[in-house]
Design a protein around this motif. Structure first.
Motif, PDB file in Angstrom:
ATOM      1  N   GLN A   9      38.353   9.011  83.411  1.00  0.00           N
ATOM      2  CA  GLN A   9      36.909   8.813  83.431  1.00  0.00           C
ATOM      3  C   GLN A   9      36.277   8.945  82.045  1.00  0.00           C
ATOM      4  N   ASP A  10      37.062   9.136  81.011  1.00  0.00           N
ATOM      5  CA  ASP A  10      36.524   9.308  79.672  1.00  0.00           C
ATOM      6  C   ASP A  10      36.257   7.935  79.049  1.00  0.00           C
ATOM      7  N   PHE A  11      35.015   7.458  79.204  1.00  0.00           N
ATOM      8  CA  PHE A  11      34.658   6.123  78.753  1.00  0.00           C
ATOM      9  C   PHE A  11      34.036   6.104  77.359  1.00  0.00           C
ATOM     10  N   VAL A  12      33.823   7.255  76.751  1.00  0.00           N
ATOM     11  CA  VAL A  12      33.180   7.305  75.443  1.00  0.00           C
ATOM     12  C   VAL A  12      33.957   6.507  74.394  1.00  0.00           C
ATOM     13  N   PRO A  13      35.288   6.608  74.331  1.00  0.00           N
ATOM     14  CA  PRO A  13      36.000   5.774  73.344  1.00  0.00           C
ATOM     15  C   PRO A  13      35.777   4.275  73.560  1.00  0.00           C
ATOM     16  N   TYR A  14      35.627   3.852  74.804  1.00  0.00           N
ATOM     17  CA  TYR A  14      35.375   2.443  75.079  1.00  0.00           C
ATOM     18  C   TYR A  14      33.978   2.034  74.592  1.00  0.00           C
ATOM     19  N   ALA A  15      33.006   2.927  74.768  1.00  0.00           N
ATOM     20  CA  ALA A  15      31.652   2.646  74.279  1.00  0.00           C
ATOM     21  C   ALA A  15      31.659   2.525  72.758  1.00  0.00           C
ATOM     22  N   THR A  16      32.402   3.391  72.093  1.00  0.00           N
ATOM     23  CA  THR A  16      32.506   3.332  70.632  1.00  0.00           C
ATOM     24  C   THR A  16      33.154   2.022  70.201  1.00  0.00           C
ATOM     25  N   ALA A  17      34.229   1.654  70.853  1.00  0.00           N
ATOM     26  CA  ALA A  17      34.906   0.400  70.521  1.00  0.00           C
ATOM     27  C   ALA A  17      33.990  -0.798  70.766  1.00  0.00           C
ATOM     28  N   ALA A  18      33.208  -0.758  71.837  1.00  0.00           N
ATOM     29  CA  ALA A  18      32.291  -1.853  72.132  1.00  0.00           C
ATOM     30  C   ALA A  18      31.240  -1.992  71.038  1.00  0.00           C
ATOM     31  N   LEU A  19      30.736  -0.871  70.522  1.00  0.00           N
ATOM     32  CA  LEU A  19      29.765  -0.943  69.424  1.00  0.00           C
ATOM     33  C   LEU A  19      30.392  -1.525  68.167  1.00  0.00           C
ATOM     34  N   ASP A  20      31.599  -1.084  67.862  1.00  0.00           N
ATOM     35  CA  ASP A  20      32.299  -1.626  66.692  1.00  0.00           C
ATOM     36  C   ASP A  20      32.527  -3.138  66.848  1.00  0.00           C
ATOM     37  N   PHE A  21      32.923  -3.545  68.027  1.00  0.00           N
ATOM     38  CA  PHE A  21      33.175  -4.953  68.319  1.00  0.00           C
ATOM     39  C   PHE A  21      31.878  -5.763  68.203  1.00  0.00           C
ATOM     40  N   SER A  41      18.303  -2.225  72.789  1.00  0.00           N
ATOM     41  CA  SER A  41      19.649  -1.849  73.233  1.00  0.00           C
ATOM     42  C   SER A  41      20.159  -0.626  72.481  1.00  0.00           C
ATOM     43  N   LEU A  42      19.921  -0.591  71.177  1.00  0.00           N
ATOM     44  CA  LEU A  42      20.351   0.570  70.387  1.00  0.00           C
ATOM     45  C   LEU A  42      19.605   1.819  70.815  1.00  0.00           C
ATOM     46  N   HIS A  43      18.315   1.672  71.112  1.00  0.00           N
ATOM     47  CA  HIS A  43      17.531   2.816  71.584  1.00  0.00           C
ATOM     48  C   HIS A  43      18.095   3.327  72.913  1.00  0.00           C
ATOM     49  N   ALA A  44      18.397   2.411  73.819  1.00  0.00           N
ATOM     50  CA  ALA A  44      18.976   2.809  75.110  1.00  0.00           C
ATOM     51  C   ALA A  44      20.299   3.535  74.899  1.00  0.00           C
ATOM     52  N   HIS A  45      21.100   3.041  73.962  1.00  0.00           N
ATOM     53  CA  HIS A  45      22.378   3.676  73.682  1.00  0.00           C
ATOM     54  C   HIS A  45      22.176   5.101  73.134  1.00  0.00           C
ATOM     55  N   LEU A  46      21.259   5.259  72.186  1.00  0.00           N
ATOM     56  CA  LEU A  46      21.017   6.592  71.623  1.00  0.00           C
ATOM     57  C   LEU A  46      20.454   7.552  72.657  1.00  0.00           C
ATOM     58  N   VAL A  47      19.576   7.056  73.514  1.00  0.00           N
ATOM     59  CA  VAL A  47      19.012   7.918  74.563  1.00  0.00           C
ATOM     60  C   VAL A  47      20.111   8.358  75.536  1.00  0.00           C
ATOM     61  N   ALA A  48      21.026   7.448  75.882  1.00  0.00           N
ATOM     62  CA  ALA A  48      22.146   7.820  76.756  1.00  0.00           C
ATOM     63  C   ALA A  48      23.051   8.837  76.064  1.00  0.00           C
ATOM     64  N   LEU A  49      23.315   8.625  74.793  1.00  0.00           N
ATOM     65  CA  LEU A  49      24.127   9.574  74.033  1.00  0.00           C
ATOM     66  C   LEU A  49      23.415  10.921  73.911  1.00  0.00           C
ATOM     67  N   HIS A  50      22.107  10.897  73.753  1.00  0.00           N
ATOM     68  CA  HIS A  50      21.313  12.130  73.726  1.00  0.00           C
ATOM     69  C   HIS A  50      21.488  12.886  75.042  1.00  0.00           C
ATOM     70  N   GLY A  51      21.440  12.170  76.156  1.00  0.00           N
ATOM     71  CA  GLY A  51      21.625  12.809  77.458  1.00  0.00           C
ATOM     72  C   GLY A  51      23.008  13.426  77.610  1.00  0.00           C
ATOM     73  N   LEU A  52      24.025  12.733  77.106  1.00  0.00           N
ATOM     74  CA  LEU A  52      25.387  13.253  77.160  1.00  0.00           C
ATOM     75  C   LEU A  52      25.510  14.520  76.323  1.00  0.00           C
ATOM     76  N   LEU A  53      24.979  14.492  75.111  1.00  0.00           N
ATOM     77  CA  LEU A  53      25.032  15.687  74.265  1.00  0.00           C
ATOM     78  C   LEU A  53      24.206  16.817  74.849  1.00  0.00           C
ATOM     79  N   ASP A  54      23.099  16.497  75.490  1.00  0.00           N
ATOM     80  CA  ASP A  54      22.291  17.522  76.134  1.00  0.00           C
ATOM     81  C   ASP A  54      23.097  18.233  77.218  1.00  0.00           C
ATOM     82  N   ALA A  55      23.796  17.457  78.024  1.00  0.00           N
ATOM     83  CA  ALA A  55      24.618  18.055  79.079  1.00  0.00           C
ATOM     84  C   ALA A  55      25.706  18.943  78.483  1.00  0.00           C
ATOM     85  N   HIS A  56      26.362  18.472  77.424  1.00  0.00           N
ATOM     86  CA  HIS A  56      27.391  19.291  76.779  1.00  0.00           C
ATOM     87  C   HIS A  56      26.790  20.551  76.157  1.00  0.00           C
TER      88      HIS A  56
END
Length: 149
Positions: A9-21, A41-56
């Motif tokens: 379920q660890d999809f973060v590496p795929y998200a990183t690869a998608a951004l690089d691509f 789209s970049l704002h949505a991505h950062l907000v989602a990443l913010h939510g992930l870091l908030d949970a961690h």
């Protein structure tokens, strides 16, 4: 504490690869104005990443305060980046007309209507969480907080 093994379920590496691509395929060399769609789209991505870091950060801080401090600082920096993207969105050329809003129009902060309002709603939703988790001083400080060693 032992490190948690990677799971299917660890999809973060795929998200990183998608951004690089995406960058490699869609961002040519030379000058280019970022479109509002790209900034949204970049704002949505950062907000989602913010939510992930908030949970961690919320789960880690009680167990390892030093690591939690770093996660809190990273979360704050992500919010600052998302805030700048939101501002850049409203400064970018309008899609149908190509008109670049002047400084007065940007300062007025008048809603532009749908679909432009989507980024504003997302931004305001996240801003409520940010105000709950962070002080105004912490958001505007060049240093994001006490970091324990």
């Amino acid at each position: 504490m032992p490190a948690t093994p990677a799971t299917a379920q660890d999809f973060v590496p795929y998200a990183t690869a998608a951004l690089d691509f995406h960058r490699a395929l869609n961002i040519p060399a030379g000058p280019l104005v970022a479109s509002r769609a790209e900034l949204d789209s970049l704002h949505a991505h950062l907000v989602a990443l913010h939510g992930l870091l908030d949970a961690h950060a919320q789960r880690t801080s009680p167990l390892l305060p030093g690591e939690g401090d770093h996660l809190d600082a990273a979360r704050t920096r992500l919010w600052q980046a998302a805030d700048h993207l939101h501002t850049a969105y409203h400064a970018a050329p309008r899609p149908r007309t190509g008109e670049v809003p002047d400084r007065e129009a940007r300062r007025a902060r008048v809603p532009e209507g749908a679909p432009e309002l989507t980024i504003c709603r997302r931004h305001q939703r996240t801003a409520r969480l940010v105000r709950h988790r962070t002080t105004a001083v912490g958001l505007h400080s060049p240093f994001t907080g006490l970091v324990r060693h």
